[in-house]
Design an enzyme around this catalytic site. Structure first.
Site, PDB file in Angstrom:
ATOM      1  N   SER A 179      41.892  69.442  -8.733  1.00  0.00           N
ATOM      2  CA  SER A 179      42.935  69.298  -7.724  1.00  0.00           C
ATOM      3  C   SER A 179      42.791  70.270  -6.557  1.00  0.00           C
ATOM      4  O   SER A 179      43.219  69.956  -5.451  1.00  0.00           O
ATOM      5  CB  SER A 179      44.317  69.442  -8.360  1.00  0.00           C
ATOM      6  OG  SER A 179      44.430  70.672  -9.039  1.00  0.00           O
ATOM      7  N   HIS A 207      43.986  62.750  -9.502  1.00  0.00           N
ATOM      8  CA  HIS A 207      43.475  62.548  -8.138  1.00  0.00           C
ATOM      9  C   HIS A 207      42.398  61.475  -8.040  1.00  0.00           C
ATOM     10  O   HIS A 207      41.888  61.213  -6.960  1.00  0.00           O
ATOM     11  CB  HIS A 207      42.949  63.869  -7.569  1.00  0.00           C
ATOM     12  CG  HIS A 207      44.011  64.912  -7.490  1.00  0.00           C
ATOM     13  ND1 HIS A 207      44.893  64.992  -6.448  1.00  0.00           N
ATOM     14  CD2 HIS A 207      44.375  65.879  -8.362  1.00  0.00           C
ATOM     15  CE1 HIS A 207      45.737  65.977  -6.656  1.00  0.00           C
ATOM     16  NE2 HIS A 207      45.445  66.533  -7.820  1.00  0.00           N
ATOM     17  N   LYS A 239      50.727  60.358  -6.610  1.00  0.00           N
ATOM     18  CA  LYS A 239      49.716  60.681  -5.604  1.00  0.00           C
ATOM     19  C   LYS A 239      49.237  59.392  -4.935  1.00  0.00           C
ATOM     20  O   LYS A 239      49.959  58.854  -4.107  1.00  0.00           O
ATOM     21  CB  LYS A 239      48.626  61.514  -6.247  1.00  0.00           C
ATOM     22  CG  LYS A 239      49.225  62.899  -6.535  1.00  0.00           C
ATOM     23  CD  LYS A 239      48.486  63.792  -7.458  1.00  0.00           C
ATOM     24  CE  LYS A 239      49.285  65.085  -7.589  1.00  0.00           C
ATOM     25  NZ  LYS A 239      49.014  65.805  -8.820  1.00  0.00           N
TER      26      LYS A 239
HETATM   27  C1  LIG Z   1      49.804  66.728  -9.563  1.00  0.00           C
HETATM   28  C2  LIG Z   1      49.082  66.916 -10.836  1.00  0.00           C
HETATM   29  C3  LIG Z   1      49.752  66.835 -12.056  1.00  0.00           C
HETATM   30  C4  LIG Z   1      51.247  66.733 -12.136  1.00  0.00           C
HETATM   31  O1  LIG Z   1      51.704  65.453 -11.899  1.00  0.00           O
HETATM   32  P1  LIG Z   1      53.226  65.269 -11.472  1.00  0.00           P
HETATM   33  O2  LIG Z   1      53.489  63.836 -11.728  1.00  0.00           O
HETATM   34  O3  LIG Z   1      53.296  65.657 -10.051  1.00  0.00           O
HETATM   35  O4  LIG Z   1      54.035  66.172 -12.355  1.00  0.00           O
HETATM   36  C5  LIG Z   1      49.008  66.881 -13.201  1.00  0.00           C
HETATM   37  N1  LIG Z   1      47.671  67.069 -13.165  1.00  0.00           N
HETATM   38  C6  LIG Z   1      47.001  67.190 -12.018  1.00  0.00           C
HETATM   39  C7  LIG Z   1      45.522  67.386 -12.041  1.00  0.00           C
HETATM   40  C8  LIG Z   1      47.687  67.135 -10.814  1.00  0.00           C
HETATM   41  O5  LIG Z   1      47.032  67.285  -9.668  1.00  0.00           O
END
Ligand SMILES: *Cc1c(COP(=O)(O)O)cnc(C)c1O
Length: 391
Positions: A179, A207, A239
């Site tokens: 990330s 991602h 995302k």
């Molecule tokens: C954003 C993210 C999460 C968390 O997801 P949310 O639905 O925002 O709680 C988990 N793992 C990774 C790698 C992320 O980038």
């Protein structure tokens, strides 16, 4: 110590380290053009990679579902909050990722805490890439399994750790696309290694899902890895999906077990059904081969070409996440501030999110950026970096 004194001293510490974080107030929908703290910006800092967070079809699906099903789900999934829209979304996500079944969670953070703790505990061992997302690291620590971190994407280091472990059950945990770095985990090698050592592999594709692979099904599709190669797949819907929530996908036995044992699944209110409807609408859009995924790919290629031509030293990444490491916190604040003055928003990423000495700007690309947006960012960044270096 008084509570007041405790809080003030903690805040002061963050300030002295130049790590104090501040929120801005968003007065528009999410997207490439945002209004923040009363000013307009071109946004290079959101995870809305495909521009679906405010897409008219996604918004319409949400509105229609809210009109029919109301807003609150009213209960947890196992009580009576599991709606027909949650059911449809789980089936669609299982089919999309090529897994037997999927289980919806309210957030990716909860999915990761829950799934790791449901799979391993005392007497077991969990192995994590040291650059894993905080939710994966927290899940590993919370599980009470023996916790080890291996060097980033270092399969040899993981092999050593697995060889010297005699734990009952062993779980290897990694981001699919990292990330804060944007690079991809060596999933083929990790899956082979896990198999050799009789360990289980969990991949968090927050991602990659919706972005990578021929149909957008993520890093597993991109690398041709099925549910026997990556038995525990986590995806998030906040995302590329532009919606909210998360899911775990895998074999039927895994999902049935998780439904019984995962505490952050059991003891929480189900997502609003209209949010599930929005995710279903987003899935329809992101599957289209000529849709926003194709434009994002074009934009990533354009960005990389221009950055290289300008001699800007971004980390090697083919994903929508394009970080440039500046090292120290003050430099990051200074450069991001200058970009803000030019109407450009980029992510400022500092410890503890990333290791000491690796503070960075995190540029994220969207299908909705134009070539002119990308040029504007890169020329402004190039100029600012020279000015800061000479200041
Ligand atoms: C954003 C993210 C999460 C968390 O997801 P949310 O639905 O925002 O709680 C988990 N793992 C990774 C790698 C992320 O980038």
């Amino acid at each position: 110590m008084s509570l007041e004194h405790f809080c003030q001293s903690r805040l002061l510490k963050r300030q002295q380290q130049h790590r104090l974080r501040q929120r801005s107030v968003l007065a528009s929908s999410q997207g490439v053009h945002v209004r923040l703290d009363g000013r307009d910006f071109v946004n290079f800092s959101s995870n809305d990679y495909l521009g679906l967070a405010a897409h008219p079809d996604v918004t319409q699906a949400f509105k229609e579902a809210a009109a029919q099903y109301g807003v609150g789900s009213g209960a947890s999934h196992l009580v009576n909050g599991h709606s027909v829209l949650h059911e449809q979304l789980e089936q669609a996500l299982a089919e999309f990722t090529g897994r037997d079944k999927a289980l919806l969670f309210s957030t990716g953070y909860m999915a990761n805490l829950g799934v790791i703790s449901a799979l391993v505990g005392r007497g077991d061992a969990v192995f994590e890439d040291r650059l894993n997302h905080a939710s994966l690291l927290d899940g590993g620590l919370l599980s009470a399994a023996r916790f080890s971190r291996y060097r980033h994407n270092d399969v040899g280091h993981l092999a050593e750790q697995l060889s010297s472990s005699s734990a009952r059950n062993r779980l290897v945990v990694t981001d699919g696309v990292f990330s804060m770095d944007g690079d991809l985990a060596p999933l083929k090698e990790l899956s082979l290694l896990a198999r050799q050592h009789d360990a289980w592999l969990l991949v968090d594709d927050a991602h990659g899902i919706g972005v990578l692979g021929e149909n957008g099904a993520g890093c597993c599709e991109y690398l041709c890895l099925g549910q026997d190669d990556v038995p525990v797949l986590v995806g998030t819907l906040g995302k590329a999906f532009g919606s909210f929530g998360a899911f775990v996908a895998g074999r039927e036995s895994l999902i049935d077990m998780l439904l019984q044992y995962t505490r952050p699944y059991i003891y929480t209110t189900a997502l609003p059904p209209a949010v599930a409807a929005a995710s279903l609408a987003a899935l329809d859009i992101l599957r289209q081969p000529e849709g926003p995924r194709l434009q994002l790919k074009t934009n990533i290629a354009c960005f990389k070409n221009r950055a290289q031509a300008l001699g800007l030293d971004f980390l090697p990444s083919d994903s929508a996440i394009q970080p440039i490491v500046l090292g120290d916190e003050q430099r990051v604040i200074q450069v991001a501030g200058a970009l803000r003055d030019a109407g450009l928003l980029v992510g400022m990423i500092r410890p503890p999110t990333v290791p000491e000495g690796t503070s960075r700007l995190r540029v994220t690309l969207s299908a909705q950026h134009t070539e002119a947006d990308i040029d504007h960012l890169l020329t402004s960044l190039g100029r600012t970096l020279t000015q800061v270096a000479h200041a």
